[in-house]
Design a protein around this motif. Structure first.
Motif, PDB file in Angstrom:
ATOM      1  N   THR A   8       0.583  -1.273   0.042  1.00 50.06           N
ATOM      2  CA  THR A   8       0.153  -0.328   0.004  1.00 50.06           C
ATOM      3  C   THR A   8       1.422   1.486  -0.318  1.00 50.06           C
ATOM      4  OG1 THR A   8      -0.278  -0.070   2.558  1.00 50.06           O
ATOM      5  CG2 THR A   8      -1.575  -1.100   1.421  1.00 50.06           C
ATOM      6  N   LEU A   9       2.354   1.799  -0.416  1.00 51.78           N
ATOM      7  CA  LEU A   9       2.964   2.003  -0.239  1.00 51.78           C
ATOM      8  C   LEU A   9       3.396   2.981  -1.485  1.00 51.78           C
ATOM      9  CD1 LEU A   9       5.804   0.990   1.800  1.00 51.78           C
ATOM     10  CD2 LEU A   9       4.352   1.803   2.766  1.00 51.78           C
ATOM     11  N   PHE A  10       2.135   3.284  -2.118  1.00 46.98           N
ATOM     12  CA  PHE A  10       1.809   4.043  -3.220  1.00 46.98           C
ATOM     13  C   PHE A  10       1.375   5.716  -2.692  1.00 46.98           C
ATOM     14  CE2 PHE A  10       1.658   0.365  -5.267  1.00 46.98           C
ATOM     15  CZ  PHE A  10       2.501   0.540  -6.773  1.00 46.98           C
ATOM     16  N   CYS A  11       1.907   6.129  -1.455  1.00 49.97           N
ATOM     17  CA  CYS A  11       1.127   7.495  -1.483  1.00 49.97           C
ATOM     18  C   CYS A  11       2.368   8.739  -1.542  1.00 49.97           C
ATOM     19  CB  CYS A  11       1.489   7.492   0.161  1.00 49.97           C
ATOM     20  SG  CYS A  11      -0.663   6.539   0.336  1.00 49.97           S
ATOM     21  N   PHE A  12       3.686   7.775  -2.669  1.00 51.20           N
ATOM     22  CA  PHE A  12       4.261   9.399  -2.623  1.00 51.20           C
ATOM     23  C   PHE A  12       5.117  10.109  -2.399  1.00 51.20           C
ATOM     24  CE2 PHE A  12       1.942   7.664  -6.535  1.00 51.20           C
ATOM     25  CZ  PHE A  12       2.995   7.201  -7.258  1.00 51.20           C
ATOM     26  N   ILE A  13       5.156   9.162  -0.474  1.00 49.93           N
ATOM     27  CA  ILE A  13       6.392  10.225  -0.453  1.00 49.93           C
ATOM     28  C   ILE A  13       6.968   9.163   0.661  1.00 49.93           C
ATOM     29  CG2 ILE A  13       6.236  10.989   2.607  1.00 49.93           C
ATOM     30  CD1 ILE A  13       3.202  11.247   2.349  1.00 49.93           C
ATOM     31  N   VAL A  14       8.536  10.387   0.922  1.00 52.28           N
ATOM     32  CA  VAL A  14       9.843   8.795   0.706  1.00 52.28           C
ATOM     33  C   VAL A  14       9.762   8.919   2.477  1.00 52.28           C
ATOM     34  CG1 VAL A  14      12.304   9.435   0.420  1.00 52.28           C
ATOM     35  CG2 VAL A  14      10.557  10.334  -1.583  1.00 52.28           C
ATOM     36  N   VAL A  15      10.163   8.031   2.941  1.00 53.81           N
ATOM     37  CA  VAL A  15      10.383   8.105   4.420  1.00 53.81           C
ATOM     38  C   VAL A  15      11.564   7.027   4.067  1.00 53.81           C
ATOM     39  CG1 VAL A  15       9.693   7.188   6.600  1.00 53.81           C
ATOM     40  CG2 VAL A  15       8.005   7.824   5.052  1.00 53.81           C
ATOM     41  N   THR A  16      12.934   7.785   4.647  1.00 55.32           N
ATOM     42  CA  THR A  16      14.210   6.755   4.812  1.00 55.32           C
ATOM     43  C   THR A  16      14.549   6.139   6.334  1.00 55.32           C
ATOM     44  OG1 THR A  16      15.304   8.584   2.763  1.00 55.32           O
ATOM     45  CG2 THR A  16      16.506   7.465   4.017  1.00 55.32           C
ATOM     46  N   PHE A  17      15.009   5.441   6.205  1.00 54.46           N
ATOM     47  CA  PHE A  17      15.227   3.989   7.896  1.00 54.46           C
ATOM     48  C   PHE A  17      16.614   4.535   7.175  1.00 54.46           C
ATOM     49  CE2 PHE A  17      10.158   3.035   6.824  1.00 54.46           C
ATOM     50  CZ  PHE A  17      10.172   3.712   7.919  1.00 54.46           C
ATOM     51  N   SER A  18      17.333   4.494   6.336  1.00 54.17           N
ATOM     52  CA  SER A  18      18.320   3.836   6.445  1.00 54.17           C
ATOM     53  C   SER A  18      19.499   4.162   7.863  1.00 54.17           C
ATOM     54  CB  SER A  18      19.298   4.158   4.985  1.00 54.17           C
ATOM     55  OG  SER A  18      19.598   5.870   4.909  1.00 54.17           O
ATOM     56  N   GLY A  19      20.300   3.162   8.033  1.00 56.91           N
ATOM     57  CA  GLY A  19      21.469   3.341   8.794  1.00 56.91           C
ATOM     58  C   GLY A  19      20.435   3.086  10.448  1.00 56.91           C
ATOM     59  N   HIS A  20      19.299   3.379  10.587  1.00 53.40           N
ATOM     60  CA  HIS A  20      18.362   3.534  11.926  1.00 53.40           C
ATOM     61  C   HIS A  20      18.968   4.864  12.529  1.00 53.40           C
ATOM     62  CE1 HIS A  20      16.274  -0.097  10.559  1.00 53.40           C
ATOM     63  NE2 HIS A  20      17.800  -0.485  10.445  1.00 53.40           N
ATOM     64  N   ALA A  21      19.284   6.212  11.919  1.00 50.52           N
ATOM     65  CA  ALA A  21      20.271   7.028  12.180  1.00 50.52           C
ATOM     66  C   ALA A  21      18.904   7.707  13.413  1.00 50.52           C
ATOM     67  CB  ALA A  21      20.472   8.089  11.370  1.00 50.52           C
ATOM     68  N   GLN A  22      17.784   7.701  13.040  1.00 49.12           N
ATOM     69  CA  GLN A  22      17.022   8.320  14.043  1.00 49.12           C
ATOM     70  C   GLN A  22      15.256   7.223  13.514  1.00 49.12           C
ATOM     71  OE1 GLN A  22      14.812  11.798  11.063  1.00 49.12           O
ATOM     72  NE2 GLN A  22      14.907  13.172  13.705  1.00 49.12           N
ATOM     73  N   SER A  23      15.146   6.915  14.795  1.00 50.60           N
ATOM     74  CA  SER A  23      13.821   6.020  14.549  1.00 50.60           C
ATOM     75  C   SER A  23      12.457   6.971  14.127  1.00 50.60           C
ATOM     76  CB  SER A  23      13.742   5.719  16.732  1.00 50.60           C
ATOM     77  OG  SER A  23      13.404   6.954  17.263  1.00 50.60           O
ATOM     78  N   GLN A  24      11.809   5.594  14.599  1.00 50.39           N
ATOM     79  CA  GLN A  24      10.560   6.403  14.150  1.00 50.39           C
ATOM     80  C   GLN A  24       9.473   7.534  14.840  1.00 50.39           C
ATOM     81  OE1 GLN A  24       9.669   5.759  11.437  1.00 50.39           O
ATOM     82  NE2 GLN A  24       6.998   6.315  11.095  1.00 50.39           N
ATOM     83  N   ARG A  25       9.736   7.039  16.391  1.00 45.30           N
ATOM     84  CA  ARG A  25       9.593   7.946  17.448  1.00 45.30           C
ATOM     85  C   ARG A  25      10.450   9.193  17.561  1.00 45.30           C
ATOM     86  NH1 ARG A  25       5.714   5.469  20.580  1.00 45.30           N
ATOM     87  NH2 ARG A  25       5.403   3.825  20.168  1.00 45.30           N
ATOM     88  N   GLU A  26      11.589   8.950  17.167  1.00 45.05           N
ATOM     89  CA  GLU A  26      12.118  10.793  17.438  1.00 45.05           C
ATOM     90  C   GLU A  26      11.688  11.412  16.215  1.00 45.05           C
ATOM     91  OE1 GLU A  26      16.349   8.979  16.992  1.00 45.05           O
ATOM     92  OE2 GLU A  26      16.758   8.425  19.416  1.00 45.05           O
ATOM     93  N   LEU A  27      11.687  10.261  14.780  1.00 50.41           N
ATOM     94  CA  LEU A  27      10.547  11.665  13.630  1.00 50.41           C
ATOM     95  C   LEU A  27       9.460  11.625  13.139  1.00 50.41           C
ATOM     96  CD1 LEU A  27      11.539  12.080  10.501  1.00 50.41           C
ATOM     97  CD2 LEU A  27       9.915   9.895   9.794  1.00 50.41           C
ATOM     98  N   ILE A  28       8.800  11.914  14.359  1.00 55.04           N
ATOM     99  CA  ILE A  28       7.327  12.072  15.119  1.00 55.04           C
ATOM    100  C   ILE A  28       7.979  13.323  15.676  1.00 55.04           C
ATOM    101  CG2 ILE A  28       5.526  11.712  16.296  1.00 55.04           C
ATOM    102  CD1 ILE A  28       5.630  10.049  14.095  1.00 55.04           C
TER     103      ILE A  28
END
Length: 649
Positions: A8-28
């Protein structure tokens, strides 16, 4: 009960997880800080869009809150691109919550806006997302139709990443149809592609589907292996929602092996995370899994309590199929607790709800059959089917034990037949679609072969002529006498190359829609505007035209040539200062108007030139009419009217 994962990832927002430099909660947290500091409405909407998307794995209710706020703010901008993205983000959140009508409505809003904008990539991305909604609503035929449309587009445009997402969803449809070998074949290919792209997050979703296949094929060790690998990946991304559903899949696997204590430990972990993420439907699924585990352990009180809790949650979401399953499973629990009245009550509830669902299914089947065949034979078959259901219902009411047995058998037989019919229909549709795609590909190969020959042979020869002429211009002693003649030949050859490229474009297209033609016209106007002239060009496009109108490429090149002829006449002969081009549509006619403010001409004093004659001939070929209005010093207007019946589709 298993959680099947769709792409379902066709919403065309780029979310980068590479390296885990920033967790999901930190991003929020960083996005919330940015939201508080936004200085204008457009930046605010952009951050709200990111918050909606990134909150889904953590808290779906929060994602919906920010999505709804983003819709309100986006409407103030009057920008269809931004508003369509916001609708798409909110639809994604509704879908993951299990609210499919809301998800479908928001995706439809996004699709309508994206058709207005004309961004094909996002249009087919949204079509794919709608397919996912249909699939979760068990409308596999509609889902497959959407997927095949999107897959054809992504493969034609070389968008392998998005094509991979669609292939994944087609594999899931085969999984739902219980065609496990075919599902395993497709999803294994998807997994290999995602490994090669190092797309770990999407790979984890594919692993969960592969785990479901291996589980249903009784290959329990392999199922456990891929489930655990998916769990590890989702844990690294701190994805609360998908981690919870993977715990539930593992619990289902262990229940199938009668490893009840292990199933309970995983299910309880998933239950906490599902509650944290606000995933109401998945929360109920996990509760039902726990009830199954406690039943197998003989703890009927705990089993009853979890079944009741799951039933209440399914009722809140109007999940009637799941409610029927709970009624059926609760009867033996109450029987084990020596509570026959309660066992009889839930058996009766199961029978009544199953009867209601069956009648709804039969009613839908009746409508479809009457529409397709409209014959007495089909009416008789429908009446016979209804009579069979009524007879089966009467028999089920005979006694508690007999009702339970016949209810289970009848439900299973009916489900099996329905699934078999649906599978046969979908496979036939898929085969037909594949044949159409193969035919289109062969035609396209022939067009490309011819266009390459034109480009490589004739185009190269014309280019050589231009080069030779340019060199001869500097050859003494005759360059002064022949320079003007050489320039004329060179210009004619360049014009021939331009027309050759237009022909190649039309040939490659095969069929052309008004959006593509208007883009071509707009490009031509821009080239004319950049040619160094002082003419002011304006172009009004296809906003009023239906998006599904297409026509043969040969017709498209005729329309394009009429435009070229009219614009060149206005520039070269009429000495116009302003040229306007407009496309519009009425109920049965499409209009192309070219209007200039040049010196015009008098029909009574001038004979009809070759250019005007050619335009009339081209209009006749198209089956349309052309009107030319002109007066001295009052400009000229050329109006082409084409019947809509000339269009394809």
């Amino acid at each position: 009960m298993l959680k099947i994962y769709l792409s379902t990832l066709f919403c065309f927002i780029v979310v980068t997880f590479s390296g885990h430099a920033q967790s999901q909660r930190e991003l929020i947290d960083s996005l919330k800080t940015a939201l508080a500091k936004t200085e204008n409405l457009k930046d605010e909407v952009s951050v709200l869009s990111e918050l909606t998307w990134n909150y889904v794995p953590i808290s779906i209710d929060s994602a919906i809150f920010f999505g709804q706020r983003g819709i309100v703010q986006s409407k103030k901008l009057n920008d269809p691109v931004i508003l369509s993205q916001m609708y798409s983000d909110l639809a994604y959140a509704w879908m993951e919550k299990g609210e499919l009508p809301e998800a479908r409505a928001n995706y439809q809003e996004a699709l309508s806006l994206r058709y207005q904008v004309g961004d094909s990539s996002k249009i087919y991305g949204t079509i794919t997302n709608l397919g996912s909604v249909f699939q979760r609503d068990f409308q596999s035929d509609s889902a497959m139709s959407n997927y095949l449309k999107a897959l054809d587009y992504f493969e034609r445009t070389g968008n392998e990443r998005n094509a991979d997402f669609v292939r994944n969803n087609i594999g899931v449809i085969y999984l739902e149809m219980r065609n496990y070998p075919r599902a395993l074949e497709i999803l294994t290919e998807v997994a290999e592609y995602r490994k090669s792209q190092e797309d770990q997050y999407s790979l984890a979703m594919t692993y969960t589907n592969l785990g479901s296949i291996h589980k249903n094929m009784k290959n329990y060790p392999k199922a456990e292996e891929v489930y655990l690998e998916a769990l590890r990946i989702f844990g690294e991304y701190e994805d609360v929602y998908y981690t919870s559903t993977t715990y539930n899949n593992l619990a289902t696997l262990y229940n199938a092996q009668k490893k009840s204590q292990l199933a309970i430990s995983y299910a309880k972990k998933g239950l906490d995370l599902a509650e944290e993420a606000g995933a109401s439907y998945d929360f109920a699924l996990i509760q039902s899994n726990l009830a199954r585990s406690y039943y197998d352990l003989g703890d009927f009180v705990q089993s009853r309590d979890y079944y009741i809790a799951a039933l209440r949650n399914f009722e809140l979401q109007d999940a009637e199929d799941d409610m029927a399953s709970m009624y059926l499973l609760m009867s033996p629990v109450y029987a084990a607790l020596n509570m026959p009245d309660s066992a009889a009550f839930y058996t009766e509830e199961y029978i009544n709800l199953n009867k209601k669902l069956a009648e709804q299914e039969i009613q839908q089947l009746t409508t479809d059959l009457e529409t397709r065949y409209q014959t007495e034979k089909k009416d008789a078959e429908i009446a016979q089917q209804r009579a069979q259901i009524r007879n089966r219902t009467i028999q089920l009411g005979g006694s508690l034990v007999l009702a339970l047995i016949l209810g289970v058998v009848g439900y299973l037989l009916y489900s099996q037949q329905k699934l078999k019919n649906r599978q046969l229909y979908q496979e036939a549709e898929l085969k037909a679609a594949l044949v159409r795609i193969e035919t289109q590909n062969k035609l396209q190969e022939q067009r490309e072969l011819i266009s390459r020959d034109l480009h490589d042979n004739i185009g190269a020869q014309l280019t050589f002529i231009i080069s030779a002429i340019e060199n001869l211009k500097y050859f003494d002693p005759i360059k002064e006498q022949l320079t003007q003649r050489y320039d004329t030949i060179a210009n004619f050859t360049k014009q021939t190359i331009t027309e050759l490229r237009d022909t190649i474009w039309a040939m490659n297209a095969g069929q052309i829609n008004w959006e593509q033609l208007s883009t071509r016209m707009s490009d031509y106007m821009q080239r004319a505007d950049q040619s160094g002239t002082s003419v002011n060009f304006s172009f009004f496009g296809t906003e009023s035209l239906p998006k599904d109108l297409r026509f043969a490429s040969s017709d498209g090149i005729q329309v394009y040539r009429i435009l070229q002829e009219a614009v060149q006449n206005a520039m070269k002969h009429a000495k116009a200062q302003s040229i306007q081009v407009q496309i519009s549509a009425s109920d049965d006619t499409i209009h192309l108007m070219i209007k200039d403010d040049g010196r015009g001409f008098d029909f009574s004093e001038e004979s009809l030139g070759n250019g005007l004659s050619n335009m009339r001939k081209r209009a006749e070929i198209l089956g349309g009419q052309i009107e030319i209005e002109s007066a001295i010093e009052k400009g000229t207007m050329v109006k082409l009217s084409l019947p809509r019946s000339r269009s394809i589709g």
